[in-house]
Motif scaffolding. Structure first.
Motif, PDB file in Angstrom:
ATOM      1  N   LEU A 120       0.846  -1.184   0.000  1.00  0.00           N
ATOM      2  CA  LEU A 120       0.000   0.000   0.000  1.00  0.00           C
ATOM      3  C   LEU A 120       0.887   1.242   0.000  1.00  0.00           C
ATOM      4  CD1 LEU A 120      -2.421  -1.147   2.844  1.00  0.00           C
ATOM      5  CD2 LEU A 120      -2.805  -1.306   0.356  1.00  0.00           C
ATOM      6  N   LYS A 121       0.334   2.353  -0.422  1.00  0.00           N
ATOM      7  CA  LYS A 121       1.089   3.604  -0.388  1.00  0.00           C
ATOM      8  C   LYS A 121       1.571   3.902   1.033  1.00  0.00           C
ATOM      9  CE  LYS A 121       0.985   8.179  -2.388  1.00  0.00           C
ATOM     10  NZ  LYS A 121       0.307   9.013  -3.375  1.00  0.00           N
ATOM     11  N   SER A 122       0.790   3.510   2.015  1.00  0.00           N
ATOM     12  CA  SER A 122       1.151   3.743   3.421  1.00  0.00           C
ATOM     13  C   SER A 122       2.347   2.889   3.866  1.00  0.00           C
ATOM     14  CB  SER A 122      -0.053   3.476   4.335  1.00  0.00           C
ATOM     15  OG  SER A 122      -0.516   2.144   4.166  1.00  0.00           O
ATOM     16  N   TYR A 135       5.396   1.679  -4.831  1.00  0.00           N
ATOM     17  CA  TYR A 135       4.615   0.709  -4.064  1.00  0.00           C
ATOM     18  C   TYR A 135       3.753  -0.158  -4.986  1.00  0.00           C
ATOM     19  CZ  TYR A 135       0.263   3.364  -4.574  1.00  0.00           C
ATOM     20  OH  TYR A 135      -0.858   3.980  -5.082  1.00  0.00           O
ATOM     21  N   ARG A 136       3.432   0.367  -6.164  1.00  0.00           N
ATOM     22  CA  ARG A 136       2.595  -0.390  -7.105  1.00  0.00           C
ATOM     23  C   ARG A 136       3.305  -1.634  -7.648  1.00  0.00           C
ATOM     24  NH1 ARG A 136      -2.135   1.520  -8.605  1.00  0.00           N
ATOM     25  NH2 ARG A 136      -2.715   3.651  -8.140  1.00  0.00           N
TER      26      ARG A 136
END
Length: 193
Positions: A7-9, A57-58
Motif C-alpha cells: 500500500l502507499k502507506s 509501491y505499485r
C-alpha cells in the motif's frame, strides 16, 4: 504470515527495506537529492509512494504478520527492447547495473527483496520470491532476472536454491558505505517450465 500487494502507506518500510536490498546504494543516491536537513530515507519514502516508476509501491509485495511488514519485494517487467540510452547520464555507480539489466529485456525483474532482521530465517524472502514469480507468469513473463553482489553469499544461496543461474557480471563500483567489493551478478530463471 501473508503476502499481499503493498500500500502507499507502506512507503517508509519499502524505503528502509530497499536500502537493505540495495546494499546501502539507495540511501547514498537519495542523500545526493536531499535538501539541507532532509533525511535520505525521506526521499526514498517519497519515491516509494509514487504511482509510477520501477521503485513504486505499485510494483511491491509485502509479507505481513498481524499488520506489521516483515519483508518486501519490488518486481516488474523490464522493457523489451531495453534501451540504455547515454550511459554517461547515469550515476557511475549504477552503470554496471543498467548494463546488466539491458541483458534481460522482457523478464520479470526482481529489483529488490529484503526482510527486517527479526524476520530473517523464517522463509519470508522465499515466499515473496515465489509469489512475485507467479505474478510474473500471469503477466506473460517466461523468465525472471535479478542482480546480486557476488559476495552476498546468503542471498546468492537462496537464488540458486530457487533455480536462478549466473548469466553475466560487471565489477561493483564502490561508493561510501559499500559493504562488498567484487562483482554485480545477473542471474536468470526460466519461468515457463
Amino acid at each position: 504470515m501473508e503476502v499481499e500487494r503493498a500500500l502507499k502507506s507502506d512507503a517508509d518500510d519499502l524505503a528502509y527495506l530497499i536500502d537493505i536490498a540495495g546494499e546501502g546504494m539507495p540511501q547514498y543516491l537519495w542523500s545526493q537529492l536531499a535538501e539541507p536537513g532532509q533525511a535520505a530515507l525521506e526521499i526514498g519514502a517519497s519515491r516509494a509512494g509514487r504511482e509510477e516508476g520501477g521503485f513504486s509501491y505499485r510494483n511491491a509485495l509485502v509479507c505481513r504478520d498481524r499488520g506489521s511488514v516483515l519483508g518486501m519485494i519490488v518486481a516488474y517487467r523490464l522493457p523489451n527492447p531495453y534501451v540504455v540510452g547515454e550511459l554517461n547520464e547515469y550515476p557511475e555507480i549504477v552503470r554496471p547495473l543498467i548494463q546488466l539489466e539491458a541483458l534481460a529485456p522482457g523478464t520479470l525483474y526482481i529489483n529488490a527483496v529484503a526482510t527486517y532482521d527479526a524476520a530473517r530465517g523464517q522463509g519470508v524472502a522465499r515466499m515473496l520470491m515465489l509469489e512475485a514469480q507467479e505474478m510474473g507468469q500471469l503477466q506473460g513473463c517466461t523468465e525472471a532476472s535479478l542482480i546480486v553482489a557476488s559476495a552476498n553469499k546468503r542471498a546468492r544461496h537462496l537464488y540458486l536454491q530457487l533455480g536462478y543461474q549466473d548469466i553475466d557480471s560487471r565489477p561493483i563500483i564502490e561508493y561510501p558505505g559499500c559493504p562488498y567489493g567484487g562483482d554485480w551478478v545477473l542471474m536468470k530463471k526460466d519461468l515457463a517450465g
